[in-house]
Motif scaffolding. Structure first.
Motif, PDB file in Angstrom:
ATOM      1  N   ALA A   1      10.651   3.962   2.154  1.00 42.05           N
ATOM      2  CA  ALA A   1       9.571   4.665   1.464  1.00 42.05           C
ATOM      3  C   ALA A   1       8.196   4.211   1.935  1.00 42.05           C
ATOM      4  O   ALA A   1       7.254   5.003   1.961  1.00 42.05           O
ATOM      5  CB  ALA A   1       9.707   4.473  -0.041  1.00 42.05           C
ATOM      6  N   HIS A   2       8.048   2.935   2.307  1.00 40.03           N
ATOM      7  CA  HIS A   2       6.721   2.461   2.716  1.00 40.03           C
ATOM      8  C   HIS A   2       6.243   3.144   3.997  1.00 40.03           C
ATOM      9  O   HIS A   2       5.045   3.216   4.252  1.00 40.03           O
ATOM     10  CB  HIS A   2       6.721   0.935   2.889  1.00 40.03           C
ATOM     11  N   GLN A   3       7.175   3.654   4.808  1.00 38.15           N
ATOM     12  CA  GLN A   3       6.775   4.322   6.044  1.00 38.15           C
ATOM     13  C   GLN A   3       5.990   5.605   5.751  1.00 38.15           C
ATOM     14  O   GLN A   3       5.072   5.959   6.496  1.00 38.15           O
ATOM     15  CB  GLN A   3       8.003   4.622   6.902  1.00 38.15           C
ATOM     16  N   ALA A   4       6.340   6.271   4.667  1.00 35.53           N
ATOM     17  CA  ALA A   4       5.599   7.476   4.282  1.00 35.53           C
ATOM     18  C   ALA A   4       4.194   7.147   3.807  1.00 35.53           C
ATOM     19  O   ALA A   4       3.315   8.014   3.812  1.00 35.53           O
ATOM     20  CB  ALA A   4       6.357   8.222   3.182  1.00 35.53           C
ATOM     21  N   GLU A   5       3.979   5.884   3.407  1.00 33.15           N
ATOM     22  CA  GLU A   5       2.662   5.459   2.943  1.00 33.15           C
ATOM     23  C   GLU A   5       1.782   4.982   4.098  1.00 33.15           C
ATOM     24  O   GLU A   5       0.601   4.668   3.899  1.00 33.15           O
ATOM     25  CB  GLU A   5       2.811   4.327   1.912  1.00 33.15           C
ATOM     26  N   GLY A   6       2.366   4.870   5.303  1.00 30.16           N
ATOM     27  CA  GLY A   6       1.586   4.465   6.468  1.00 30.16           C
ATOM     28  C   GLY A   6       1.236   2.994   6.500  1.00 30.16           C
ATOM     29  O   GLY A   6       0.246   2.602   7.118  1.00 30.16           O
ATOM     30  N   VAL A   7       2.033   2.152   5.834  1.00 29.15           N
ATOM     31  CA  VAL A   7       1.765   0.712   5.808  1.00 29.15           C
ATOM     32  C   VAL A   7       3.040  -0.049   6.148  1.00 29.15           C
ATOM     33  O   VAL A   7       4.150   0.475   6.022  1.00 29.15           O
ATOM     34  CB  VAL A   7       1.242   0.245   4.433  1.00 29.15           C
ATOM     35  N   THR A   8       2.867  -1.286   6.579  1.00 28.69           N
ATOM     36  CA  THR A   8       3.990  -2.196   6.780  1.00 28.69           C
ATOM     37  C   THR A   8       3.755  -3.418   5.909  1.00 28.69           C
ATOM     38  O   THR A   8       2.707  -4.059   6.008  1.00 28.69           O
ATOM     39  CB  THR A   8       4.100  -2.641   8.252  1.00 28.69           C
ATOM     40  N   PRO A   9       4.701  -3.759   5.031  1.00 27.26           N
ATOM     41  CA  PRO A   9       4.535  -4.959   4.210  1.00 27.26           C
ATOM     42  C   PRO A   9       4.758  -6.210   5.042  1.00 27.26           C
ATOM     43  O   PRO A   9       5.162  -6.139   6.209  1.00 27.26           O
ATOM     44  CB  PRO A   9       5.623  -4.794   3.144  1.00 27.26           C
ATOM     45  N   ASP A  10       4.515  -7.357   4.446  1.00 27.41           N
ATOM     46  CA  ASP A  10       4.854  -8.625   5.092  1.00 27.41           C
ATOM     47  C   ASP A  10       6.325  -8.963   4.878  1.00 27.41           C
ATOM     48  O   ASP A  10       6.957  -9.563   5.743  1.00 27.41           O
ATOM     49  CB  ASP A  10       3.980  -9.749   4.538  1.00 27.41           C
ATOM     50  N   ILE A  11       6.837  -8.572   3.720  1.00 28.63           N
ATOM     51  CA  ILE A  11       8.242  -8.813   3.380  1.00 28.63           C
ATOM     52  C   ILE A  11       8.794  -7.542   2.741  1.00 28.63           C
ATOM     53  O   ILE A  11       8.118  -6.897   1.931  1.00 28.63           O
ATOM     54  CB  ILE A  11       8.403 -10.000   2.415  1.00 28.63           C
ATOM     55  N   LEU A  12      10.012  -7.193   3.108  1.00 32.80           N
ATOM     56  CA  LEU A  12      10.679  -6.001   2.591  1.00 32.80           C
ATOM     57  C   LEU A  12      12.053  -6.396   2.077  1.00 32.80           C
ATOM     58  O   LEU A  12      12.752  -7.192   2.720  1.00 32.80           O
ATOM     59  CB  LEU A  12      10.830  -4.971   3.721  1.00 32.80           C
ATOM     60  N   THR A  13      12.451  -5.853   0.931  1.00 30.79           N
ATOM     61  CA  THR A  13      13.793  -6.116   0.423  1.00 30.79           C
ATOM     62  C   THR A  13      14.575  -4.813   0.299  1.00 30.79           C
ATOM     63  O   THR A  13      14.040  -3.775  -0.101  1.00 30.79           O
ATOM     64  CB  THR A  13      13.760  -6.848  -0.933  1.00 30.79           C
ATOM     65  N   LEU A  14      15.869  -4.900   0.643  1.00 32.78           N
ATOM     66  CA  LEU A  14      16.758  -3.738   0.664  1.00 32.78           C
ATOM     67  C   LEU A  14      18.077  -4.103  -0.013  1.00 32.78           C
ATOM     68  O   LEU A  14      18.471  -5.262  -0.032  1.00 32.78           O
ATOM     69  CB  LEU A  14      17.067  -3.323   2.106  1.00 32.78           C
ATOM     70  N   ALA A  15      18.784  -3.107  -0.504  1.00 30.55           N
ATOM     71  CA  ALA A  15      20.153  -3.290  -1.002  1.00 30.55           C
ATOM     72  C   ALA A  15      20.700  -1.902  -1.330  1.00 30.55           C
ATOM     73  O   ALA A  15      20.596  -0.997  -0.509  1.00 30.55           O
ATOM     74  CB  ALA A  15      20.185  -4.217  -2.213  1.00 30.55           C
ATOM     75  N   LYS A  16      21.276  -1.756  -2.499  1.00 25.08           N
ATOM     76  CA  LYS A  16      21.832  -0.514  -3.032  1.00 25.08           C
ATOM     77  C   LYS A  16      22.402   0.415  -1.958  1.00 25.08           C
ATOM     78  O   LYS A  16      23.505   0.220  -1.485  1.00 25.08           O
ATOM     79  CB  LYS A  16      20.800   0.193  -3.905  1.00 25.08           C
TER      80      LYS A  16
END
Length: 388
Positions: free
Chosen positions: A232-247
């Protein structure tokens, strides 16, 4: 003795007794122990990306479990390396990955990673959002802004300051030079599938850059195609410093991931963190099958169909529809979401009463046009029954 009675007798009461006992599934459909059929429009809480018994998932898991089911972190194996490489390729940014078993564990890793950064830099507190949800283990719970599930387990070891979600001015006021990190969901899931205002995440990125705080994006529920983008952050045009994934990453197999971008990817030293089951070969094989199979164009197409169909429903109980992609909430004019959930089940659809006035819709990403249409057509009757 019924299965429900056996469940109640054997398990701790933290879940209550679930209203439906499922026996099997195929595609977007499931059957309960009494043979009743349902269209699954909750997808294991946005987990079952490929639905149930998908051939790609069955083959990948079966082949891997017959080859090598577990190694621990004392040894490496190719499926985990392939998965890390695949995720970094989809993220299109340099980073390093830690594999865990669940969303809360991914957030625990992010919490510890940020904490190490904060102590190195002499920083003392976190900032997170009111009504945000990051998990139920102690570190993740400390970042969770839901008092009903948080406060009874405090105090917590690190200060966390909570601000209204989507309020950039309040965030800017809270984030100073001593802030370690800002933990946010690109859309708040457990709060009721609540998207932020346009431009909010770009502003968060600016605030973190200005103050030297880490930006952590919790995409436990929003990633792996759920919103029509891989992340989802890609649609916002930003890259975080840390990303968490699961589900949705494992399509039903337990797996989580914490991604550190740039310098954040090398904060952990050997021995700083670990997981016996993290990066399990079978879960990694399942995740690779999910990434190989999810069709973003299909997700985007049926998401438009679902949203436009629901928005066209006219009923006094339906206030509106919010969310992104195949991750929506029916927002109600009264606190009768449990009644809507029950009426939907009687009509043959599984949905989730997420908040008293919000019902979560998160079907498998392989849901068909016809299945979406059948749900849309059933919603007026479901609402009418719940309104009685």
């Amino acid at each position: 003795m019924s299965l429900y009675e056996r469940f109640e007798k054997s398990f701790m009461p933290n879940y209550g007794i679930p209203p439906v006992a499922l026996a099997r599934g195929e595609g977007s459909r499931v059957w309960d122990v009494d043979g009743n059929e349902y269209l699954d429009f909750i997808g294991g809480i946005a987990v079952s990306s490929l639905g149930h018994a998908h051939p790609a998932l069955v083959e990948a898991v079966g082949t891997q479990v017959a080859t090598l089911a577990h190694t621990s972190n004392l040894f490496l194996h190719e499926p985990e390396v392939l998965l890390a490489e695949r995720l970094l390729g989809l993220l299109k940014a340099p980073g390093r990955i830690f594999l865990a078993n669940s969303g809360t564990e991914a957030n625990e890793a992010a919490y510890k990673l940020a904490l190490k950064y904060g102590r190195r830099e002499g920083r003392s507190y976190f900032v997170a959002a009111e009504n945000g949800f990051h998990g139920r283990t102690m570190g993740a719970l400390s970042l969770t802004g839901k008092k009903a599930i948080r406060d009874q387990f405090g105090p917590f070891p690190v200060e966390v300051r909570f601000v209204p979600y989507g309020d950039a001015a309040a965030l800017r006021e809270a984030v100073g030079g001593e802030c370690i990190a800002v933990f946010l969901e690109p859309t708040q899931g457990e709060a009721g599938v609540v998207p932020p205002p346009d431009g909010y995440f770009a502003r968060v990125r600016e605030i973190c850059d200005d103050t030297g705080s880490l930006m952590v994006a919790d995409e436990i529920q929003s990633a792996i195609g759920r919103t029509g983008h891989w992340f989802a952050h890609q649609a916002e045009g930003v890259t975080p410093d840390i990303l968490t994934l699961a589900k949705g990453l494992g399509g039903g197999l337990p797996i989580g991931a914490c991604v550190g971008f740039g310098d954040a990817g090398t904060l952990f030293a050997k021995g700083d963190h670990g997981s016996t089951f993290g990066g399990n070969p079978v879960s990694c094989a399942a995740a690779l099958a999910v990434l190989d199979t999810v069709d973003l164009e299909h997700v985007q197409k049926v998401a438009v169909q679902l949203r436009s169909g629901l928005e066209a429903v006219e009923h006094p109980l339906l206030k509106g529809v919010r969310g992104r992609g195949l991750w929506l909430a029916l927002v109600l004019t009264a606190d009768v979401a449990p009644g809507v959930q029950a009426a939907a089940a009687r009509a043959g659809f599984l949905v989730n009463a997420l908040q008293p006035d919000a019902v979560r819709i998160a079907p498998p990403l392989v849901v068909t046009d016809a299945e979406v249409q059948s749900f849309v057509e059933a919603v007026p009757g479901i609402l009418a029954e719940a309104a009685v």
